[in-house]
Design an enzyme around this catalytic site. Structure first.
Site, PDB file in Angstrom:
ATOM      1  N   ARG A 155      45.312  41.983  38.696  1.00  0.00           N
ATOM      2  CA  ARG A 155      44.484  43.111  39.530  1.00  0.00           C
ATOM      3  C   ARG A 155      44.572  42.919  40.666  1.00  0.00           C
ATOM      4  O   ARG A 155      43.958  44.441  41.355  1.00  0.00           O
ATOM      5  CB  ARG A 155      42.941  42.399  38.916  1.00  0.00           C
ATOM      6  CG  ARG A 155      42.560  42.039  37.297  1.00  0.00           C
ATOM      7  CD  ARG A 155      41.846  41.365  37.077  1.00  0.00           C
ATOM      8  NE  ARG A 155      40.315  42.108  37.083  1.00  0.00           N
ATOM      9  CZ  ARG A 155      39.698  41.794  37.280  1.00  0.00           C
ATOM     10  NH1 ARG A 155      38.822  40.146  37.203  1.00  0.00           N
ATOM     11  NH2 ARG A 155      38.178  42.647  38.432  1.00  0.00           N
ATOM     12  N   VAL A 197      35.413  42.784  43.285  1.00  0.00           N
ATOM     13  CA  VAL A 197      36.258  41.852  44.319  1.00  0.00           C
ATOM     14  C   VAL A 197      37.116  42.358  45.171  1.00  0.00           C
ATOM     15  O   VAL A 197      38.145  42.308  45.992  1.00  0.00           O
ATOM     16  CB  VAL A 197      36.392  40.709  43.059  1.00  0.00           C
ATOM     17  CG1 VAL A 197      35.427  40.217  42.606  1.00  0.00           C
ATOM     18  CG2 VAL A 197      37.531  42.098  42.118  1.00  0.00           C
ATOM     19  N   HIS A 224      30.638  38.868  43.408  1.00  0.00           N
ATOM     20  CA  HIS A 224      31.084  37.850  42.644  1.00  0.00           C
ATOM     21  C   HIS A 224      32.411  37.558  43.270  1.00  0.00           C
ATOM     22  O   HIS A 224      33.874  37.888  42.831  1.00  0.00           O
ATOM     23  CB  HIS A 224      31.489  38.541  41.167  1.00  0.00           C
ATOM     24  CG  HIS A 224      30.373  39.028  40.551  1.00  0.00           C
ATOM     25  ND1 HIS A 224      30.351  40.578  39.619  1.00  0.00           N
ATOM     26  CD2 HIS A 224      28.981  38.849  40.684  1.00  0.00           C
ATOM     27  CE1 HIS A 224      28.950  40.248  39.213  1.00  0.00           C
ATOM     28  NE2 HIS A 224      28.214  39.000  39.707  1.00  0.00           N
ATOM     29  N   CYS A 260      40.091  25.898  46.829  1.00  0.00           N
ATOM     30  CA  CYS A 260      41.030  24.494  46.352  1.00  0.00           C
ATOM     31  C   CYS A 260      40.603  24.662  44.561  1.00  0.00           C
ATOM     32  O   CYS A 260      39.336  24.524  45.008  1.00  0.00           O
ATOM     33  CB  CYS A 260      40.802  23.823  46.779  1.00  0.00           C
ATOM     34  SG  CYS A 260      41.726  21.885  46.017  1.00  0.00           S
ATOM     35  N   GLY A 280      26.978  52.438  40.401  1.00  0.00           N
ATOM     36  CA  GLY A 280      27.780  52.515  38.655  1.00  0.00           C
ATOM     37  C   GLY A 280      28.133  51.305  38.495  1.00  0.00           C
ATOM     38  O   GLY A 280      28.971  51.127  38.839  1.00  0.00           O
TER      39      GLY A 280
HETATM   40  N1  APR Z   1      30.710  57.728  40.056  1.00  0.00           N
HETATM   41  C1  APR Z   1      29.240  55.972  39.027  1.00  0.00           C
HETATM   42  N2  APR Z   1      29.132  55.563  38.265  1.00  0.00           N
HETATM   43  C2  APR Z   1      30.365  55.972  37.344  1.00  0.00           C
HETATM   44  C3  APR Z   1      31.530  55.682  37.591  1.00  0.00           C
HETATM   45  C4  APR Z   1      31.441  57.006  39.078  1.00  0.00           C
HETATM   46  N3  APR Z   1      32.706  58.087  39.204  1.00  0.00           N
HETATM   47  N4  APR Z   1      32.438  55.612  36.914  1.00  0.00           N
HETATM   48  C5  APR Z   1      31.827  55.030  36.240  1.00  0.00           C
HETATM   49  N5  APR Z   1      30.169  54.886  36.330  1.00  0.00           N
HETATM   50  C6  APR Z   1      29.819  54.036  36.213  1.00  0.00           C
HETATM   51  C7  APR Z   1      29.768  53.335  34.190  1.00  0.00           C
HETATM   52  O1  APR Z   1      29.190  54.776  33.972  1.00  0.00           O
HETATM   53  C8  APR Z   1      28.941  51.923  34.044  1.00  0.00           C
HETATM   54  O2  APR Z   1      28.013  52.180  34.726  1.00  0.00           O
HETATM   55  O3  APR Z   1      30.039  52.204  36.341  1.00  0.00           O
HETATM   56  C9  APR Z   1      29.416  51.440  35.130  1.00  0.00           C
HETATM   57  C10 APR Z   1      30.009  50.671  35.740  1.00  0.00           C
HETATM   58  O4  APR Z   1      30.346  49.546  34.893  1.00  0.00           O
HETATM   59  P1  APR Z   1      31.020  47.852  34.707  1.00  0.00           P
HETATM   60  O5  APR Z   1      32.406  48.318  33.737  1.00  0.00           O
HETATM   61  O6  APR Z   1      30.048  47.230  33.573  1.00  0.00           O
HETATM   62  O7  APR Z   1      31.121  47.529  35.460  1.00  0.00           O
HETATM   63  P2  APR Z   1      30.005  46.399  36.235  1.00  0.00           P
HETATM   64  O8  APR Z   1      28.937  46.963  36.372  1.00  0.00           O
HETATM   65  O9  APR Z   1      30.485  46.538  38.037  1.00  0.00           O
HETATM   66  O10 APR Z   1      29.797  44.408  35.838  1.00  0.00           O
HETATM   67  C11 APR Z   1      29.461  44.110  36.669  1.00  0.00           C
HETATM   68  O11 APR Z   1      30.311  41.892  35.097  1.00  0.00           O
HETATM   69  O12 APR Z   1      32.228  41.889  34.208  1.00  0.00           O
HETATM   70  C12 APR Z   1      31.813  41.801  34.894  1.00  0.00           C
HETATM   71  O13 APR Z   1      32.150  40.428  37.373  1.00  0.00           O
HETATM   72  C13 APR Z   1      32.477  41.554  36.418  1.00  0.00           C
HETATM   73  O14 APR Z   1      30.858  42.802  38.566  1.00  0.00           O
HETATM   74  C14 APR Z   1      31.799  43.082  36.783  1.00  0.00           C
HETATM   75  C15 APR Z   1      30.177  43.106  36.299  1.00  0.00           C
END
Ligand code: APR
Length: 275
Positions: free
Chosen positions: A75, A109, A127, A135, A211
């Site tokens: 990643r 991150v 996060h 450590c 997002g």
């Molecule tokens: N513009 C706007 N929104 C978008 C785009 C875009 N180009 N592409 C995707 N999305 C939206 C999706 O519709 C979804 O709602 O971004 C969101 C991503 O969701 P997740 O993958 O669940 O990510 P996130 O909400 O950041 O997850 C939160 O969960 O797994 C943990 O620690 C990890 O920080 C992460 C946290």
């Protein structure tokens, strides 16, 4: 964008209210970083396929530290190759426009907000940051930058003895861990700006969420707290989602369906018109 929202953004810019932006993986999707809940997040250890919720845990790190590091180095490579997109740059412009009226809370991150120009002081990486490690035995709380020599990994590249040598705590020489919050850990102020984030939510007059699927704890508290205090909320997402619904359920909320790289620059222009 509807007329009421345009007027709201321009009026906000004219005033002296505070702005809090909360971002998730969606803002980095246009930089080529897969969102967290996509299939790319999955990982195989031996014959078993793990979900991120199982892989990104302290429990897993204790049992399979090398497999967890292998996943994080993969990643890390994806993040190193990525560059900020227009959405990140728009949020950096918001900090330039609003200065101490502005706070950014990010779940990402990948460090792309900082690379786009947001300041470390006003960016709460709740996060963690994958470019840092600390450590594993907590001999010191301080995060250390990941050594530059740590090589980029493809998904199936195993760790070498040299990789393991680089992934040691510079303080005690024991094993280091990624500087990220795992699913079986709790937020705190020192590493993840927990209280500062809640304070920003309490004080904000305008909350923009971007997002995120709204699946984690602190972001949910930020949204609830801001709405409870009467903030205006704007959610930007390509899909309907819990934060979009929360915004629309408030009398002063908006949901903007679209890509953050397109919608956020338009919002910056409206703020500018109001200044
Ligand atoms: N513009 C706007 N929104 C978008 C785009 C875009 N180009 N592409 C995707 N999305 C939206 C999706 O519709 C979804 O709602 O971004 C969101 C991503 O969701 P997740 O993958 O669940 O990510 P996130 O909400 O950041 O997850 C939160 O969960 O797994 C943990 O620690 C990890 O920080 C992460 C946290």
């Amino acid at each position: 964008m509807d007329a009421k929202l345009k007027e709201t953004l321009k009026a906000f810019a004219k005033g002296s209210g505070k702005l809090c932006v909360l971002t998730g993986a969606g803002i980095s999707a246009e930089s080529g970083i897969p969102t967290f809940r996509g299939p790319e997040g999955y990982w195989t250890v031996g014959s078993k396929v793990y979900h991120p919720q199982e892989m990104a845990t302290h429990h897993m790190f204790v049992r399979h530290p090398e497999a967890v590091w292998q996943w994080y180095l993969y990643r890390l490579g994806v993040c190193r190759k990525a560059a900020p997109n227009p959405g990140h740059r728009a949020i950096a412009q918001l900090e330039a426009l609003f200065a101490d009226r502005f706070t950014l809370i990010t779940q990402n991150v990948d460090g792309l907000h900082l690379r786009a120009g947001n300041s470390p002081e006003r960016t709460y990486q709740v996060h963690g940051n994958i470019f840092f490690m600390r450590c594993a035995m907590a001999c010191t709380q301080a995060p250390f930058p990941m050594p530059q020599e740590v090589p980029l990994k493809e998904k199936d590249d195993p760790l070498t003895p040299e990789d393991l040598r680089l992934l040691r705590c510079p303080g005690c020489g024991g094993m280091a861990r990624p500087h990220v919050l795992w699913f079986d850990e709790t937020y705190n102020e020192a590493h993840y700006r927990f209280f500062s984030s809640l304070k920003a939510a309490r004080e904000t007059d305008l909350l923009i969420t971007v997002g995120t699927s709204g699946a984690t704890n602190l972001p949910n508290q930020v949204v609830s707290e801001a709405l409870r205090r009467g903030a205006v909320m704007v959610d930007v997402n390509v899909e309907e989602n819990p934060f979009g619904r929360a915004a629309l359920s408030s009398s002063r909320g908006f949901f903007l369906k679209g890509k953050s790289g397109v919608v956020l620059p338009e919002m910056v222009e409206l703020f500018r018109m109001g200044l």
